[in-house]
Design a protein around this motif. Structure first.
Motif, PDB file in Angstrom:
ATOM      1  N   THR A 107     -39.218   7.531  82.458  1.00 28.18           N
ATOM      2  CA  THR A 107     -40.632   7.439  82.812  1.00 28.18           C
ATOM      3  C   THR A 107     -41.434   8.614  82.282  1.00 28.18           C
ATOM      4  O   THR A 107     -42.540   8.440  81.755  1.00 28.18           O
ATOM      5  N   PHE A 108     -40.903   9.821  82.415  1.00 25.46           N
ATOM      6  CA  PHE A 108     -41.637  11.016  82.009  1.00 25.46           C
ATOM      7  C   PHE A 108     -41.073  11.629  80.729  1.00 25.46           C
ATOM      8  O   PHE A 108     -41.221  12.830  80.484  1.00 25.46           O
ATOM      9  N   SER A 109     -40.438  10.809  79.919  1.00 23.44           N
ATOM     10  CA  SER A 109     -39.814  11.301  78.684  1.00 23.44           C
ATOM     11  C   SER A 109     -40.751  11.271  77.487  1.00 23.44           C
ATOM     12  O   SER A 109     -40.370  11.723  76.399  1.00 23.44           O
ATOM     13  N   GLY A 110     -41.941  10.726  77.657  1.00 24.33           N
ATOM     14  CA  GLY A 110     -42.854  10.587  76.526  1.00 24.33           C
ATOM     15  C   GLY A 110     -42.848   9.201  75.928  1.00 24.33           C
ATOM     16  O   GLY A 110     -43.622   8.933  74.993  1.00 24.33           O
ATOM     17  N   LEU A 111     -41.994   8.306  76.424  1.00 22.16           N
ATOM     18  CA  LEU A 111     -42.006   6.927  75.944  1.00 22.16           C
ATOM     19  C   LEU A 111     -43.261   6.199  76.420  1.00 22.16           C
ATOM     20  O   LEU A 111     -43.891   6.596  77.401  1.00 22.16           O
ATOM     21  N   PHE A 112     -43.581   5.130  75.742  1.00 26.97           N
ATOM     22  CA  PHE A 112     -44.714   4.293  76.161  1.00 26.97           C
ATOM     23  C   PHE A 112     -44.248   2.847  76.238  1.00 26.97           C
ATOM     24  O   PHE A 112     -43.231   2.464  75.649  1.00 26.97           O
ATOM     25  N   TRP A 113     -44.999   2.044  76.982  1.00 32.75           N
ATOM     26  CA  TRP A 113     -44.593   0.678  77.250  1.00 32.75           C
ATOM     27  C   TRP A 113     -45.764  -0.273  77.072  1.00 32.75           C
ATOM     28  O   TRP A 113     -46.924   0.150  76.971  1.00 32.75           O
TER      29      TRP A 113
END
Length: 350
Positions: free
Chosen positions: A277-283
């Motif tokens: 969630t807070f890793s810098g990924l986006f969805w």
């Protein structure tokens, strides 16, 4: 016999003189030349003609100059009128009106001096909240992110205005709501997205370039004089020490934790965090709803009609006037580019 005896009776030599035979044989005289113009007979007529011609030319030049001045003034007045109208439209706030949904755009890079700067967004939000006719404020977001400082200012102001005016705030995402844009959206009561929107990217970065190896190959020597051990920190032409790298990483980690705290405070129990969630990924928007990063699928019209119950929409967005846009385009863009190049190493939420 005398001559008198040979004359016919009744002939009078006084009344009928004898013709002159010598004159009769002479050629007819040429006709007399036409009389010269009266002006030619006057002294200085050439100077008078030249003076008249000069006066005529000067009169035509004055007339042409007056017309040029007139048209220039007309265009100037037209430009001033257009600029004033656009400035007045952007500077004035909507008057108190019937119940409606207030909208504030947050589009493009979130940065000082941009249209999505904290200065313009906060001013627009204040106007929207102050209007007694606005039942709710919708932040219409389409931004890849930007400055954490600007996003933090907007986030704090949303929290303050909600408490002061007791009005709900909804974030409606169009294409993108990432990094600093999501930092802002986290302060909203609810977040609405399209199923294909890009949401998230909860992380911080600091980018730049290093040219030390290239300079050595080209035989270029960097001559940098500083007063202070770390004054040349992040200089692209100087090598980066391990101590400086660790310092920069600690700073980014701290800003990242601030970002995470804002998201957790805004989303509360709706958030369903995972290790990513807070890793810098986006969805996508659909995934964001499943992860608790967003609440529902919906667009601006849906929120105004079904949630706020006020289909009339008033846009409170503050935008640059014509003069400011021209300055930025033709002059300030050069300085802005230099400033951006100098500040490219600042932390960014994008």
């Amino acid at each position: 016999m005398s001559d008198s005896d040979q004359r016919p009776p009744g002939f009078d030599p006084q009344r009928n003189p004898a013709p002159d035979l010598w004159a009769a044989g002479a050629p007819a005289s040429a006709p007399a030349p036409a009389a010269a113009p009266a002006a030619a007979s006057e002294p200085g007529w050439e100077r008078a003609a030249l003076e008249g011609l000069a006066r005529s030319v000067l009169a035509e030049q004055r007339s042409a100059r007056r017309w040029r001045i007139f048209f220039r003034l007309a265009w100037l007045l037209l430009a001033v009128a257009v600029a004033w109208g656009l400035f007045y439209q952007s500077a004035t706030t909507p008057s108190k009106s019937a119940p409606h949904t207030a909208v504030v755009d947050i589009k493009g890079e979130i940065a000082a001096g941009a249209e999505a700067s904290a200065e313009l967004v906060v001013a627009a939000m204040r106007s929207a909240f102050e209007d007694e006719g606005s039942l709710a404020v919708v932040l219409l977001i389409n931004s890849p992110g930007g400055s954490p400082v600007q996003a933090g200012i907007i986030n704090d102001e949303i929290t303050r205005l909600k408490a002061k005016y007791n009005k709900p705030v909804y974030a409606v995402v169009e294409e993108t709501c990432a990094s600093a844009a999501y930092y802002i959206a986290a302060a909203a009561d609810d977040i609405y997205v399209d199923k294909a929107s890009i949401v998230g990217s909860i992380g911080v970065l600091m980018d730049g370039f290093g040219f030390t190896g290239t300079m050595e190959k080209l035989g270029i020597e960097r001559r940098l004089l500083t007063a202070g051990e770390n004054k040349g920190f992040l200089d692209p032409f100087s090598p980066q020490t391990e101590k400086q790298r660790e310092y920069a990483q600690a700073m980014l980690d701290q800003i990242h934790q601030q970002f995470i705290a804002v998201v957790k405070a805004g989303r509360g129990d709706r958030l369903k965090p995972t290790p990513e969630t807070f890793s810098g990924l986006f969805w996508t928007g659909q995934q964001a709803v499943e992860l608790g990063l967003a609440d529902k699928l919906g667009n601006l019209d849906y929120v105004a009609r079904e949630v706020v119950k006020a289909e009339d929409i008033i846009d409170y967005t503050r935008r640059d006037n014509v003069a400011e846009r021209l300055v930025k385009r033709f002059g300030a863009s050069i300085g802005a580019g230099m400033a951006k190049a100098l500040s490219s190493s600042a932390p960014q939420l994008r």
